[in-house]
Design a protein around this motif. Structure first.
Motif, PDB file in Angstrom:
ATOM      1  N   ARG A 154      35.087 -33.667   8.217  1.00 23.97           N
ATOM      2  CA  ARG A 154      35.704 -34.385   7.096  1.00 23.97           C
ATOM      3  C   ARG A 154      34.714 -35.293   6.377  1.00 23.97           C
ATOM      4  NH1 ARG A 154      41.623 -36.352   9.436  1.00 23.97           N
ATOM      5  NH2 ARG A 154      42.421 -34.243   9.916  1.00 23.97           N
ATOM      6  N   VAL A 155      33.489 -35.331   6.883  1.00 26.73           N
ATOM      7  CA  VAL A 155      32.490 -36.223   6.302  1.00 26.73           C
ATOM      8  C   VAL A 155      31.652 -35.470   5.278  1.00 26.73           C
ATOM      9  CG1 VAL A 155      30.504 -37.705   6.772  1.00 26.73           C
ATOM     10  CG2 VAL A 155      32.398 -37.567   8.428  1.00 26.73           C
ATOM     11  N   ARG A 156      31.539 -36.013   4.090  1.00 25.01           N
ATOM     12  CA  ARG A 156      30.702 -35.428   3.037  1.00 25.01           C
ATOM     13  C   ARG A 156      29.684 -36.462   2.588  1.00 25.01           C
ATOM     14  NH1 ARG A 156      33.447 -32.829  -2.176  1.00 25.01           N
ATOM     15  NH2 ARG A 156      33.986 -31.278  -0.568  1.00 25.01           N
ATOM     16  N   ILE A 157      28.429 -36.071   2.653  1.00 22.80           N
ATOM     17  CA  ILE A 157      27.343 -36.960   2.248  1.00 22.80           C
ATOM     18  C   ILE A 157      26.685 -36.377   1.002  1.00 22.80           C
ATOM     19  CG2 ILE A 157      25.139 -37.984   2.941  1.00 22.80           C
ATOM     20  CD1 ILE A 157      26.040 -37.626   5.843  1.00 22.80           C
ATOM     21  N   ARG A 158      26.348 -37.244   0.086  1.00 22.20           N
ATOM     22  CA  ARG A 158      25.650 -36.814  -1.132  1.00 22.20           C
ATOM     23  C   ARG A 158      24.350 -37.598  -1.255  1.00 22.20           C
ATOM     24  NH1 ARG A 158      29.823 -35.751  -6.176  1.00 22.20           N
ATOM     25  NH2 ARG A 158      30.960 -34.020  -5.205  1.00 22.20           N
ATOM     26  N   VAL A 159      23.264 -36.866  -1.442  1.00 24.38           N
ATOM     27  CA  VAL A 159      21.957 -37.505  -1.615  1.00 24.38           C
ATOM     28  C   VAL A 159      21.248 -36.840  -2.793  1.00 24.38           C
ATOM     29  CG1 VAL A 159      21.728 -38.132   0.807  1.00 24.38           C
ATOM     30  CG2 VAL A 159      20.900 -35.919   0.032  1.00 24.38           C
ATOM     31  N   PRO A 160      20.330 -37.577  -3.427  1.00 23.01           N
ATOM     32  CA  PRO A 160      19.599 -36.978  -4.545  1.00 23.01           C
ATOM     33  C   PRO A 160      18.517 -36.011  -4.052  1.00 23.01           C
ATOM     34  CG  PRO A 160      18.854 -39.224  -4.187  1.00 23.01           C
ATOM     35  CD  PRO A 160      20.014 -39.007  -3.264  1.00 23.01           C
TER      36      PRO A 160
END
Length: 226
Positions: free
Chosen positions: A182-188
């Motif tokens: 359920r964890v969503r990480i967003r990075v550049p």
């Protein structure tokens, strides 16, 4: 001696007439292959054709179709000389072809990858028999296309010169998604190659020393998949 010279002259005339008949038949055949072709087609049959062993009055010239693309700058045409439906001689006749048209040509050199909207062209009458798939610059689609290969000033525009602009271009900044349950990480990140939606491309991350492979989701978002 005089009789010999007269006989020799008669043979030369017969051979010349046969050659002209074959050449005209080849020209007519080639021109008939493209009756609605735009521009002007010029066909020159190369060499002399015929033979002294048959009478020109009894010969029928049967011209076949050339193999490969038509028109083109040099073309080989199969020809049969027949008498009473019997093949007397087979030969291959070569013709030089010019195809003159008003077409779009590149006004300046341009590298592969340049957007079609930035390409300058001009109209010019030229012989395009040696060029395949000549086409006008696709103005109505220019915003979605780029050059697939380098081009030089004076070259005619060809349909194969262009390709769709990828959804993601190498060097573009993208958002990299990583999902874990359920964890969503967003990075550049930064794309290291071109890619369309659905394709896999490598992306460099500020938080990682090695590139990661991602799936293109949108032009701005890519996703790391297991």
């Amino acid at each position: 001696m005089l009789r010999f010279l007269l006989t020799l002259a008669a043979l030369m005339v017969a051979t010349s007439a046969r050659g002209e008949d074959v050449a005209q038949a080849v020209r007519d055949r080639l021109l008939a292959l493209a009756p609605d072709l735009p521009g002007e087609l010029v066909v020159e049959v190369l060499g002399q054709h015929g033979g002294d062993s048959v009478s020109p009055e009894s010969l029928k010239v049967v011209v076949g179709e050339p193999a490969g693309r038509w028109p083109r700058a040099r073309v080989a045409v199969p020809v049969e000389l027949r008498r009473d439906d019997r093949v007397v001689r087979r030969m291959t006749v070569w013709a030089a072809v010019q195809w003159w048209r008003e077409v779009d040509v590149y006004a300046r050199n341009a590298p592969a990858g340049k957007a079609a909207t930035e390409i300058a062209v001009r109209r010019q009458r030229m012989d395009i028999a040696a060029h395949a798939q000549v086409a006008d610059l696709p103005v109505d689609q220019a915003g979605a296309l780029r050059l697939a290969r380098p081009v030089r000033a004076g070259q005619p525009v060809r349909s194969g010169d262009f390709e769709p602009i990828p959804d993601v271009l190498a060097g573009n900044d993208v958002t990299v998604e990583v999902e874990r349950g359920r964890v969503r990480i967003r990075v550049p990140g930064r794309a290291l190659s071109d890619g369309a939606v659905g394709e896999r491309i490598p992306v460099s991350l500020e938080v990682a020393s090695q590139p990661v492979f991602t799936r293109v989701i949108t032009p701005e978002i890519v996703r790391v998949e297991e």
